[in-house]
Design a protein around this motif. Structure first.
Motif, PDB file in Angstrom:
ATOM      1  N   VAL A   1       0.799  -1.232   0.091  1.00 14.33           N
ATOM      2  CA  VAL A   1      -0.133   0.063  -0.004  1.00 14.33           C
ATOM      3  C   VAL A   1       1.125   1.221   0.061  1.00 14.33           C
ATOM      4  CG1 VAL A   1      -1.878   1.211   1.251  1.00 14.33           C
ATOM      5  CG2 VAL A   1      -1.595  -1.262   1.138  1.00 14.33           C
ATOM      6  N   ARG A   2       0.575   2.196  -1.132  1.00 10.41           N
ATOM      7  CA  ARG A   2       1.487   3.218  -0.995  1.00 10.41           C
ATOM      8  C   ARG A   2       0.775   4.533  -0.483  1.00 10.41           C
ATOM      9  NH1 ARG A   2       6.130   2.297  -4.233  1.00 10.41           N
ATOM     10  NH2 ARG A   2       5.961   0.433  -5.355  1.00 10.41           N
ATOM     11  N   PHE A   3       1.630   5.472  -0.226  1.00 13.31           N
ATOM     12  CA  PHE A   3       1.367   6.674   0.334  1.00 13.31           C
ATOM     13  C   PHE A   3       2.694   7.728   0.115  1.00 13.31           C
ATOM     14  CE2 PHE A   3       1.968   3.851   3.964  1.00 13.31           C
ATOM     15  CZ  PHE A   3       2.769   4.140   4.763  1.00 13.31           C
ATOM     16  N   GLY A   4       2.460   8.472  -0.979  1.00 10.20           N
ATOM     17  CA  GLY A   4       3.849   9.140  -1.284  1.00 10.20           C
ATOM     18  C   GLY A   4       4.855   8.259  -1.768  1.00 10.20           C
ATOM     19  N   PRO A   5       6.187   8.518  -1.391  1.00  6.69           N
ATOM     20  CA  PRO A   5       7.154   7.632  -1.978  1.00  6.69           C
ATOM     21  C   PRO A   5       7.246   6.332  -0.953  1.00  6.69           C
ATOM     22  CG  PRO A   5       7.944   9.400  -0.474  1.00  6.69           C
ATOM     23  CD  PRO A   5       6.484   9.620  -0.705  1.00  6.69           C
ATOM     24  N   PHE A   6       6.317   6.014  -0.051  1.00 11.98           N
ATOM     25  CA  PHE A   6       6.433   5.089   0.973  1.00 11.98           C
ATOM     26  C   PHE A   6       5.427   4.018   0.465  1.00 11.98           C
ATOM     27  CE2 PHE A   6       7.691   9.025   3.055  1.00 11.98           C
ATOM     28  CZ  PHE A   6       8.726   8.472   3.759  1.00 11.98           C
ATOM     29  N   SER A   7       5.768   2.933   0.837  1.00 13.20           N
ATOM     30  CA  SER A   7       4.990   1.506   0.541  1.00 13.20           C
ATOM     31  C   SER A   7       5.070   0.744   1.837  1.00 13.20           C
ATOM     32  CB  SER A   7       5.878   0.897  -0.564  1.00 13.20           C
ATOM     33  OG  SER A   7       5.010  -0.504  -0.774  1.00 13.20           O
ATOM     34  N   PHE A   8       4.166   0.436   2.131  1.00 13.52           N
ATOM     35  CA  PHE A   8       3.774  -0.717   3.282  1.00 13.52           C
ATOM     36  C   PHE A   8       3.296  -2.146   2.807  1.00 13.52           C
ATOM     37  CE2 PHE A   8       1.693  -2.579   7.001  1.00 13.52           C
ATOM     38  CZ  PHE A   8       2.594  -2.877   7.906  1.00 13.52           C
ATOM     39  N   ASP A   9       3.988  -2.918   3.033  1.00 11.61           N
ATOM     40  CA  ASP A   9       3.777  -4.441   2.829  1.00 11.61           C
ATOM     41  C   ASP A   9       2.996  -5.244   4.063  1.00 11.61           C
ATOM     42  OD1 ASP A   9       3.441  -7.035   2.180  1.00 11.61           O
ATOM     43  OD2 ASP A   9       5.388  -7.334   1.073  1.00 11.61           O
ATOM     44  N   PRO A  10       1.589  -5.227   4.072  1.00  9.39           N
ATOM     45  CA  PRO A  10       1.242  -5.768   5.390  1.00  9.39           C
ATOM     46  C   PRO A  10       1.345  -7.304   5.486  1.00  9.39           C
ATOM     47  CG  PRO A  10      -0.647  -4.610   3.927  1.00  9.39           C
ATOM     48  CD  PRO A  10       0.632  -5.018   3.128  1.00  9.39           C
ATOM     49  N   ALA A  11       1.814  -7.952   4.465  1.00 11.25           N
ATOM     50  CA  ALA A  11       2.220  -9.521   4.572  1.00 11.25           C
ATOM     51  C   ALA A  11       3.441  -9.596   5.288  1.00 11.25           C
ATOM     52  CB  ALA A  11       2.306  -9.952   3.393  1.00 11.25           C
ATOM     53  N   ARG A  12       4.425  -8.798   4.785  1.00 11.24           N
ATOM     54  CA  ARG A  12       5.673  -8.762   5.668  1.00 11.24           C
ATOM     55  C   ARG A  12       5.947  -7.728   6.767  1.00 11.24           C
ATOM     56  NH1 ARG A  12      10.283  -8.079   1.513  1.00 11.24           N
ATOM     57  NH2 ARG A  12       8.845  -6.605   0.587  1.00 11.24           N
ATOM     58  N   MET A  13       4.998  -6.872   6.763  1.00 16.83           N
ATOM     59  CA  MET A  13       5.005  -5.921   7.896  1.00 16.83           C
ATOM     60  C   MET A  13       6.374  -5.027   7.317  1.00 16.83           C
ATOM     61  SD  MET A  13       2.339  -5.984   9.898  1.00 16.83           S
ATOM     62  CE  MET A  13       1.939  -6.360  11.568  1.00 16.83           C
ATOM     63  N   THR A  14       6.564  -4.637   6.407  1.00 16.89           N
ATOM     64  CA  THR A  14       7.845  -3.826   6.024  1.00 16.89           C
ATOM     65  C   THR A  14       7.377  -2.531   5.474  1.00 16.89           C
ATOM     66  OG1 THR A  14       7.792  -4.800   3.954  1.00 16.89           O
ATOM     67  CG2 THR A  14       9.106  -5.712   5.737  1.00 16.89           C
ATOM     68  N   LEU A  15       8.155  -1.392   5.923  1.00 19.24           N
ATOM     69  CA  LEU A  15       7.985  -0.324   5.297  1.00 19.24           C
ATOM     70  C   LEU A  15       9.218   0.268   4.479  1.00 19.24           C
ATOM     71  CD1 LEU A  15       6.163   2.572   5.099  1.00 19.24           C
ATOM     72  CD2 LEU A  15       7.518   3.469   7.002  1.00 19.24           C
ATOM     73  N   GLN A  16       9.021   0.879   3.224  1.00 16.33           N
ATOM     74  CA  GLN A  16      10.247   1.167   2.658  1.00 16.33           C
ATOM     75  C   GLN A  16      10.174   2.378   1.662  1.00 16.33           C
ATOM     76  OE1 GLN A  16      10.456  -2.701   0.377  1.00 16.33           O
ATOM     77  NE2 GLN A  16      10.694  -1.493  -1.317  1.00 16.33           N
ATOM     78  N   SER A  17      11.041   3.106   1.461  1.00 16.17           N
ATOM     79  CA  SER A  17      11.000   4.066   0.401  1.00 16.17           C
ATOM     80  C   SER A  17      12.026   4.064  -0.726  1.00 16.17           C
ATOM     81  CB  SER A  17      11.212   5.528   1.228  1.00 16.17           C
ATOM     82  OG  SER A  17      11.318   6.646   0.203  1.00 16.17           O
ATOM     83  N   GLY A  18      11.691   3.624  -1.879  1.00 18.27           N
ATOM     84  CA  GLY A  18      12.415   3.252  -2.931  1.00 18.27           C
ATOM     85  C   GLY A  18      13.146   1.767  -2.370  1.00 18.27           C
ATOM     86  N   THR A  19      14.457   1.682  -2.376  1.00 22.29           N
ATOM     87  CA  THR A  19      15.084   0.724  -1.973  1.00 22.29           C
ATOM     88  C   THR A  19      15.616   0.712  -0.481  1.00 22.29           C
ATOM     89  OG1 THR A  19      17.226   1.744  -2.645  1.00 22.29           O
ATOM     90  CG2 THR A  19      16.067   0.160  -4.025  1.00 22.29           C
ATOM     91  N   GLU A  20      15.230   2.006   0.275  1.00 20.62           N
ATOM     92  CA  GLU A  20      15.362   2.043   1.674  1.00 20.62           C
ATOM     93  C   GLU A  20      14.471   1.301   2.427  1.00 20.62           C
ATOM     94  OE1 GLU A  20      16.171   5.699   4.963  1.00 20.62           O
ATOM     95  OE2 GLU A  20      15.696   6.070   2.960  1.00 20.62           O
ATOM     96  N   HIS A  21      14.744   0.585   3.437  1.00 22.10           N
ATOM     97  CA  HIS A  21      13.999  -0.184   4.344  1.00 22.10           C
ATOM     98  C   HIS A  21      13.860   0.661   5.641  1.00 22.10           C
ATOM     99  CE1 HIS A  21      12.291  -3.693   2.444  1.00 22.10           C
ATOM    100  NE2 HIS A  21      13.086  -3.396   1.622  1.00 22.10           N
ATOM    101  N   ILE A  22      12.683   0.918   6.099  1.00 23.44           N
ATOM    102  CA  ILE A  22      12.685   1.824   7.259  1.00 23.44           C
ATOM    103  C   ILE A  22      12.347   0.954   8.547  1.00 23.44           C
ATOM    104  CG2 ILE A  22      11.375   3.701   8.293  1.00 23.44           C
ATOM    105  CD1 ILE A  22      10.866   4.773   5.512  1.00 23.44           C
ATOM    106  N   TYR A  23      13.103   0.938   9.771  1.00 20.76           N
ATOM    107  CA  TYR A  23      12.830   0.319  10.620  1.00 20.76           C
ATOM    108  C   TYR A  23      11.761   0.546  11.523  1.00 20.76           C
ATOM    109  CZ  TYR A  23      13.440  -1.885  15.321  1.00 20.76           C
ATOM    110  OH  TYR A  23      12.910  -2.402  16.838  1.00 20.76           O
ATOM    111  N   LEU A  24      10.773  -0.551  11.852  1.00 17.27           N
ATOM    112  CA  LEU A  24       9.676  -0.216  12.727  1.00 17.27           C
ATOM    113  C   LEU A  24       9.709  -1.085  13.727  1.00 17.27           C
ATOM    114  CD1 LEU A  24       6.916  -0.183   9.890  1.00 17.27           C
ATOM    115  CD2 LEU A  24       7.705   1.860  10.928  1.00 17.27           C
TER     116      LEU A  24
END
Length: 241
Positions: free
Chosen positions: A143-166
């Motif tokens: 699911v995208r919002f602006g440059p960010f994408s959240f994958d609910p299956a993997r519970m991962t947030l990223q911007s492009g190739t950068e993964h953001i720690y949650l």
């Protein structure tokens, strides 16, 4: 389950009786358990051993549990932290979440609930991406919002190739918001969707703290959010593309 597959939990509590009970109960329920009676002993254990989760009492003599949690996060530690708090210590729970704890459990509690909370945190933590492994180019079905994408299956947030720690609690909150994207969701509902009791004392304030932390991860100006917005008197809403 082999010993190699058993999660290793560090229990930190100055109450000898409770520490002993938790050590025995967790051990009987599939965990390897180490114990410490204060922050100093916990630090010594953390130097020589690797843990999958820390169960940490908020109020201890000397260095408080919240201070230890904050120090661990500031040093870069990502090991999940579950705080144990007294029922009336709402502010301590909030401070603990601000310090980077993943969840809290109010005393008195049923030991089985502690096991369930630990298992839920470990499940979420196991879905977090390994920063040392190439995760691809970020072109996924998230699911995208602006440059960010959240994958609910993997519970991962990223911007492009950068993964953001949650933290695991931030994962659960963002997953709940994504599931109800475009819809206003109350603080109590969010707390329930994250696995907490919606009528738990301090639930609303806890969500406010988590939202503030989450905004810092993807809002250009967290004080004037574009994606995760407050609807006064009603709750929060996430606007996705």
């Amino acid at each position: 389950m082999s010993i190699a597959d058993q999660p290793h939990v560090l229990v930190v509590d100055d109450d000898d009786r409770l520490r002993g009970l938790l050590t025995r109960y967790l051990g009987e329920n599939g965990f390897i358990v180490s114990a410490a009676r204060n922050a100093q002993e916990a630090r010594s254990s953390l130097v020589g051993l690797q843990f999958d989760l820390i169960v940490l009492d908020v109020l201890m003599p000397g260095e408080k549990g919240v201070d230890l949690a904050r120090s661990l996060r500031e040093s870069g530690s990502k090991v999940p932290i579950l705080l144990l708090t007294a029922l009336s210590e709402t502010q301590d729970r909030i401070t603990g979440l601000e310090a980077g704890a993943d969840d809290y459990l109010a005393k008195p509690f049923e030991p089985r609930e502690l096991v369930l909370r630990i298992e839920a945190i470990l499940r979420r933590f196991s879905q977090m991406p390994d920063p040392d492994v190439d995760q691809g180019d970020g072109d996924d079905d998230g699911v995208r919002f602006g440059p960010f994408s959240f994958d609910p299956a993997r519970m991962t947030l990223q911007s492009g190739t950068e993964h953001i720690y949650l933290t695991t609690s931030e994962q659960a909150l963002l997953a709940a918001l994504v599931a109800r994207r475009g819809q206003i969701t109350s603080r109590e509902e969010l707390h329930g969707l994250m696995g907490g009791n919606p009528v738990d004392a301090g639930a609303s304030r806890s969500i406010d703290v988590q939202v503030t932390r989450l905004r810092r991860k993807f809002e250009e100006d967290p004080k004037q959010p574009r994606y995760l917005q407050t609807v006064r008197g009603r709750g929060y809403v996430l606007y996705a593309d």
